[in-house]
Write an enzyme that holds these catalytic residues in place. Sequence first.
Site, mmCIF file in Angstrom:
data_model
loop_
_atom_site.group_PDB
_atom_site.id
_atom_site.type_symbol
_atom_site.label_atom_id
_atom_site.label_comp_id
_atom_site.label_asym_id
_atom_site.label_seq_id
_atom_site.Cartn_x
_atom_site.Cartn_y
_atom_site.Cartn_z
ATOM 1 N N GLU A 1 -54.231 -31.216 30.154
ATOM 2 C CA GLU A 1 -53.069 -31.804 30.827
ATOM 3 C C GLU A 1 -52.756 -33.187 30.263
ATOM 4 O O GLU A 1 -51.595 -33.602 30.210
ATOM 5 C CB GLU A 1 -53.308 -31.887 32.342
ATOM 6 N N HIS B 1 -74.650 -14.441 24.590
ATOM 7 C CA HIS B 1 -74.540 -12.986 24.678
ATOM 8 C C HIS B 1 -73.079 -12.575 24.850
ATOM 9 O O HIS B 1 -72.793 -11.430 25.164
ATOM 10 C CB HIS B 1 -75.382 -12.472 25.845
ATOM 11 N N LYS C 1 -43.306 -26.619 37.673
ATOM 12 C CA LYS C 1 -43.047 -26.728 39.112
ATOM 13 C C LYS C 1 -41.563 -26.501 39.417
ATOM 14 O O LYS C 1 -41.206 -25.830 40.389
ATOM 15 C CB LYS C 1 -43.475 -28.109 39.624
#
Length: 526
Positions: free
Chosen positions: A323, A352, A454
């Site tokens: 951000e 793994h 937003k």
Amino acid sequence: MNNDFNSWDKYCNYLWFDKQVNIWLDISKINFTLDQISSLENKFKKVFSALKELEAGAISNIDEKRQVGHYWLRNPSVAPSNLIKDAINNEIRDISEFGEKILEGKITNNKNQKFTNVLWIGIGGSGLGPLLITEALQENSCGLNFSYIDNIDPFLISEKLDELSDKLATTLFVVVSKSGGTPEPKIAMNIIKKHVENKNLDWNSNAIAITMKDSQLYKKAQLENWLKIFNLPDWVGGRTSITSSVGLLPLALINRDVSEFIKGAAIMDDLTRIPNIKDNPAALLSSAWFFSGDGIGKRDMVVLPYRDRLQVFSKYLQQLVMESLGKKFNRKGEIVHQGISVFGNKGSTDQHAYVQQLRDGIDNFFCVFIELLDTPNSNFYFDSENPKEFLSGFLQGTRSALSNENRQSITITLDKLSCLTLGALIALFERAVSFYAELVDINAYDQPGVEAGKKAAAEIIDYQKQVTEIFNNGEELSIKEITSLLRNSSAEPIFFIIRQMCFGNDDYLINGDWSKPSTIRIKKIS
């Protein structure tokens, strides 16, 4: 590696350590030379000067025209005014005293019962910071039990409320929102508040707000006489709020040392004010990021903490770094598309999983290994097998295997995981983010992309309301017909809305084939 040191010499030359926090930083596995480090000296003069101005109170978030003051939180003496300094000291004292009274049962619910649980409602840094605190530092049976609502997924909300069903009366509901208007925590709060009141329980005497003075949430909490309001200043951003009330309240409620956490961050801040690259850990760390990505962020950051308690740290850094550094424009207004993508989980689990690609696949990353030297009070052995030694062996083995393929890495070592070392570790990355942003001439403290997201989401939510109203007319309509009735809309998002609203919903009659959206016609029947 293309450098003018052999591995051991380079390791010794660039290993940083400080005994106040017992943290080591090793950037020797990053591909750089002494000449390259020297070439950054003039840039770093500007970096150190810019950080000094920021800490002195310069307007650093240009979009919102506000100061950036999270560094003041851990050393109020550097704050630009006595008013801010006193407010910080008073807030720290208030949080510590409040936490003690909650844990001692001096503050109770309206039935004089001790609080047992916390349901924390916050998104982004308002949720990730507290989650990191409790996951990393809470000891068994110490303090209150924490649950988190960091999304408005209805299944998550339902699940958390079910888990707390017989403990709702003794649960603190902490709502974190600086503005009070962020949709996700606001919606979650309203749903949970209604659920609590439907159980004939009192919300107000259990509710805590962490918000900016005079915000929507502040006014609501004050009007309804909530249990407590803590301040979240306008000069603290969500992704750097962990040393504010957002991170300190969880520390107090799990009975951990608030002052030690602040102290660790303050020590690291001081160490990163040293105006010399080799003696400054944030300068070294940001230089490593700069060199590994050729100054344009061409490599991802893979964070591998070899301690389960730090698993959330990868997610925390994801927000802090991405951000802050993911920016389209530099300060000159030129298009640069800067940023460092961050992902990770934990070692040795990832050996793994995706370490196979890290070693043999595309060379588009650098690793950040995080190592700890301590062991539990009870040592666990089977015959001669010591899990700590195996974990260390896996870390060193992976680091070596990557290095043998010229894959770059950074290693950070802590003597133990404590309030002090976690505070220092977080501050190190915060400072490195600031330094890197200055090196590449971007603003680390705005977030235009988030704001654009937003705004777009708000438009879709408005369309949802309009679509609902259109169906109230009782007409059967196609996606295109619905779209034509809405101003500035397009068919694809309307199809998404229709599918979410109508699929499997008996209130709507659907004609057509869902695999062929243009054939769909919808009518509300009840």
